[in-house]
Design an enzyme around this catalytic site. Structure first.
Site, PDB file in Angstrom:
ATOM      1  N   GLU A 177      24.603  36.044  56.870  1.00  0.00           N
ATOM      2  CA  GLU A 177      23.505  34.508  58.030  1.00  0.00           C
ATOM      3  C   GLU A 177      23.079  35.772  58.408  1.00  0.00           C
ATOM      4  O   GLU A 177      21.619  35.365  58.764  1.00  0.00           O
ATOM      5  CB  GLU A 177      24.436  34.898  59.098  1.00  0.00           C
ATOM      6  CG  GLU A 177      26.260  33.856  58.582  1.00  0.00           C
ATOM      7  CD  GLU A 177      27.547  34.069  57.935  1.00  0.00           C
ATOM      8  OE1 GLU A 177      28.366  33.605  58.159  1.00  0.00           O
ATOM      9  OE2 GLU A 177      27.466  35.444  57.555  1.00  0.00           O
TER      10      GLU A 177
ATOM     11  N   CYS B  94      31.605  35.018  61.145  1.00  0.00           N
ATOM     12  CA  CYS B  94      32.738  35.498  61.479  1.00  0.00           C
ATOM     13  C   CYS B  94      32.437  35.872  62.860  1.00  0.00           C
ATOM     14  O   CYS B  94      31.925  36.324  63.679  1.00  0.00           O
ATOM     15  CB  CYS B  94      33.173  37.106  60.501  1.00  0.00           C
ATOM     16  SG  CYS B  94      31.682  38.094  61.339  1.00  0.00           S
TER      17      CYS B  94
ATOM     18  N   CYS C 108      29.342  38.058  63.445  1.00  0.00           N
ATOM     19  CA  CYS C 108      27.618  37.168  63.045  1.00  0.00           C
ATOM     20  C   CYS C 108      27.529  36.048  63.856  1.00  0.00           C
ATOM     21  O   CYS C 108      26.525  35.920  64.013  1.00  0.00           O
ATOM     22  CB  CYS C 108      28.356  36.479  61.975  1.00  0.00           C
ATOM     23  SG  CYS C 108      27.993  37.752  60.465  1.00  0.00           S
TER      24      CYS C 108
ATOM     25  N   ALA D  59      43.590  29.767  24.784  1.00  0.00           N
ATOM     26  CA  ALA D  59      43.187  29.284  24.094  1.00  0.00           C
ATOM     27  C   ALA D  59      44.586  28.372  22.703  1.00  0.00           C
ATOM     28  O   ALA D  59      45.369  29.145  22.747  1.00  0.00           O
ATOM     29  CB  ALA D  59      42.109  29.824  23.133  1.00  0.00           C
TER      30      ALA D  59
ATOM     31  N   THR E 242      49.847  41.566  22.763  1.00  0.00           N
ATOM     32  CA  THR E 242      48.934  41.032  22.777  1.00  0.00           C
ATOM     33  C   THR E 242      48.025  42.596  21.960  1.00  0.00           C
ATOM     34  O   THR E 242      47.354  42.234  20.819  1.00  0.00           O
ATOM     35  CB  THR E 242      47.949  40.285  23.676  1.00  0.00           C
ATOM     36  OG1 THR E 242      49.021  39.244  23.869  1.00  0.00           O
ATOM     37  CG2 THR E 242      46.886  40.590  23.503  1.00  0.00           C
TER      38      THR E 242
ATOM     39  N   LEU F 219      39.211  43.522  26.121  1.00  0.00           N
ATOM     40  CA  LEU F 219      39.490  42.795  27.068  1.00  0.00           C
ATOM     41  C   LEU F 219      38.492  42.899  28.186  1.00  0.00           C
ATOM     42  O   LEU F 219      38.371  43.701  29.263  1.00  0.00           O
ATOM     43  CB  LEU F 219      40.928  43.325  27.840  1.00  0.00           C
ATOM     44  CG  LEU F 219      41.446  42.916  27.157  1.00  0.00           C
ATOM     45  CD1 LEU F 219      43.239  43.169  27.720  1.00  0.00           C
ATOM     46  CD2 LEU F 219      41.683  40.655  27.065  1.00  0.00           C
TER      47      LEU F 219
ATOM     48  N   ARG G  93      32.070  41.839  29.345  1.00  0.00           N
ATOM     49  CA  ARG G  93      30.643  41.650  28.538  1.00  0.00           C
ATOM     50  C   ARG G  93      29.239  40.303  28.352  1.00  0.00           C
ATOM     51  O   ARG G  93      29.254  40.681  27.399  1.00  0.00           O
ATOM     52  CB  ARG G  93      30.746  41.631  27.146  1.00  0.00           C
ATOM     53  CG  ARG G  93      31.990  42.572  25.933  1.00  0.00           C
ATOM     54  CD  ARG G  93      32.166  43.030  24.962  1.00  0.00           C
ATOM     55  NE  ARG G  93      33.249  41.395  24.954  1.00  0.00           N
ATOM     56  CZ  ARG G  93      34.534  41.813  24.319  1.00  0.00           C
ATOM     57  NH1 ARG G  93      35.389  42.747  24.878  1.00  0.00           N
ATOM     58  NH2 ARG G  93      35.447  40.707  24.186  1.00  0.00           N
TER      59      ARG G  93
ATOM     60  N   GLU H 280      45.288  37.118  30.247  1.00  0.00           N
ATOM     61  CA  GLU H 280      45.111  36.455  28.884  1.00  0.00           C
ATOM     62  C   GLU H 280      46.346  36.886  27.853  1.00  0.00           C
ATOM     63  O   GLU H 280      45.798  38.260  27.650  1.00  0.00           O
ATOM     64  CB  GLU H 280      43.324  37.295  28.570  1.00  0.00           C
ATOM     65  CG  GLU H 280      42.041  36.781  28.949  1.00  0.00           C
ATOM     66  CD  GLU H 280      41.108  36.659  28.446  1.00  0.00           C
ATOM     67  OE1 GLU H 280      40.632  36.690  27.804  1.00  0.00           O
ATOM     68  OE2 GLU H 280      40.572  37.895  29.246  1.00  0.00           O
TER      69      GLU H 280
ATOM     70  N   GLY I 164      50.105  37.093  25.862  1.00  0.00           N
ATOM     71  CA  GLY I 164      51.029  35.614  24.369  1.00  0.00           C
ATOM     72  C   GLY I 164      52.008  35.608  25.573  1.00  0.00           C
ATOM     73  O   GLY I 164      51.946  34.896  26.670  1.00  0.00           O
TER      74      GLY I 164
END
Length: 367
Positions: free
Chosen positions: A46, A69, A78, A148, A190, A198, A201, A288, A290
């Site tokens: 703001e 706030c 703010c 996945a 894993t 991990l 990137r 991420e 197993g």
């Protein structure tokens, strides 16, 4: 409001431990001020937008995705700056989940004679800062479990075997998730099977390194692992072993922080891991891992959201399931809600929530 939300997303990786906030000042149908919050630059969205609008902010409308706030922290309130600027109307997407604000900012603006409208773009605004809402209420990170899978629900061909599941578009989406996270957590299984880095990137800027966390009850991690060799004060291992052990010293000499935490049936207590990450102002934790760690996280009730990437393939028998959970608990297992479906090239993802952390008072995290 769409523009304010778009500006807020510019704070991805740069605003935490504060929320991501964007603001737009509009007068006579024209945008005269824009701003978003970056933690290191201190000023809230703001203030940045009002500074650009200057004197033209008088009688204008301020659009912002989060309630302004009304308390003094690293910066002044703010609300007082908005009132002083002569803004006539404030349109906000959602109330601030911070107990120090939580509607009081709106009340102060209304008392000063401003017209305040709430709830425009609320769902997207809540999703944008769901991690902040969780952490500010519980001091624990918001936990997203990502995996996945094949269509028959398997994450690898066999235990200890690395299996590429999804395509490049889906993998790029995972990198975006890592960029938005403060920490990513995996299990030693894993690490031993896949030897992952991990890392984030994306190449996008972030004010803090992505904290890479390994749960390793018996401290089997070796200095040869990629995650150890690439450590630059951004790898933490939680173990049930004594911190004074020879294994612990060897890992620490390689640049990895080792933390001993209480064990439950020989396994690291995951809630203690969350408490430590919360103390470090990690708002957003991405799992991420197993089947074993996924099962433990789901079974202990620490997962807030799941994002499951599916590829249109069938693996068949002998594969590794998403999570190791007793089938007897299926009837009592919580169901995901607020489901959304996303396409990523040949693959797709199902996203869903176990709980609404924005509206929850945080009591689910106390047990």
């Amino acid at each position: 409001m769409d523009r304010a939300l778009e500006l807020a997303r510019e704070g991805t990786g740069l605003a935490h431990p504060n929320p991501m906030v964007g603001a737009v000042v509009v007068k006579n149908g024209e945008v005269i001020g824009r701003g978003y919050h970056l933690y290191d630059e201190r000023d809230h969205a703001e203030i940045v937008a009002l500074r650009e609008a200057g004197k033209d902010a008088r009688d204008a409308t301020l659009y912002v995705n989060l309630e302004p706030c009304c308390h003094t922290g690293r910066t002044g309130p703010c609300t007082k700056a908005i009132i002083k600027a002569g803004v006539r109307r404030v349109v906000a997407a959602t109330e601030d989940p911070n107990p120090e604000v939580a509607g009081q900012g709106f009340a102060e603006l209304r008392t000063a004679g401003l017209h305040v409208a709430e709830g425009i773009g609320e769902d997207e605004a809540m999703r944008l800062n769901e991690d902040f809402a969780c952490w500010i209420k519980t001091r624990l990170p918001f936990v997203t479990l990502k995996a996945a899978l094949t269509l028959d629900g398997q994450i690898a061909m066999k235990p200890g075997h690395e299996t590429a599941i999804t395509g490049g578009v889906a993998r790029e989406a995972v990198q975006q998730m890592r960029h938005a996270a403060d920490a990513v957590l995996t299990g030693i299984g894993t690490v031993l099977a896949d030897d992952p880095l991990l890392t984030d990137r994306t190449g996008l800027p972030r004010r803090r390194k992505l904290l890479r966390v390994v749960v390793d009850s018996k401290l089997r991690l070796t200095p040869k692992a990629k995650i150890v060799q690439s450590a630059q004060d951004d790898v933490v291992v939680f173990t049930a072993q004594a911190s004074s052990s020879g294994k612990s010293r060897a890992i620490e000499q390689a640049g990895v922080e080792v933390i001993s935490v209480p064990a439950q049936k020989g396994h690291v207590e995951l809630r203690e891991v969350l408490r430590e990450l919360g103390r470090r102002q990690m708002l957003n934790l991405m799992i991420e891992a197993g089947a074993e760690l996924n099962g433990a996280a789901i079974g202990e009730g620490i997962v807030d959201k799941m994002v499951l990437f599916y590829t249109p393939k069938i693996m068949g028998t002998g594969g590794v399931p998403l999570a190791q959970l007793p089938s007897s608990g299926f009837a009592k297992a919580p169901a995901l809600s607020r489901l959304t479906l996303h396409g990523y090239g040949r693959d797709f993802a199902v996203e869903g929530y176990f709980r609404d952390v924005y509206r929850d008072n945080g009591t689910h995290r106390e047990n």
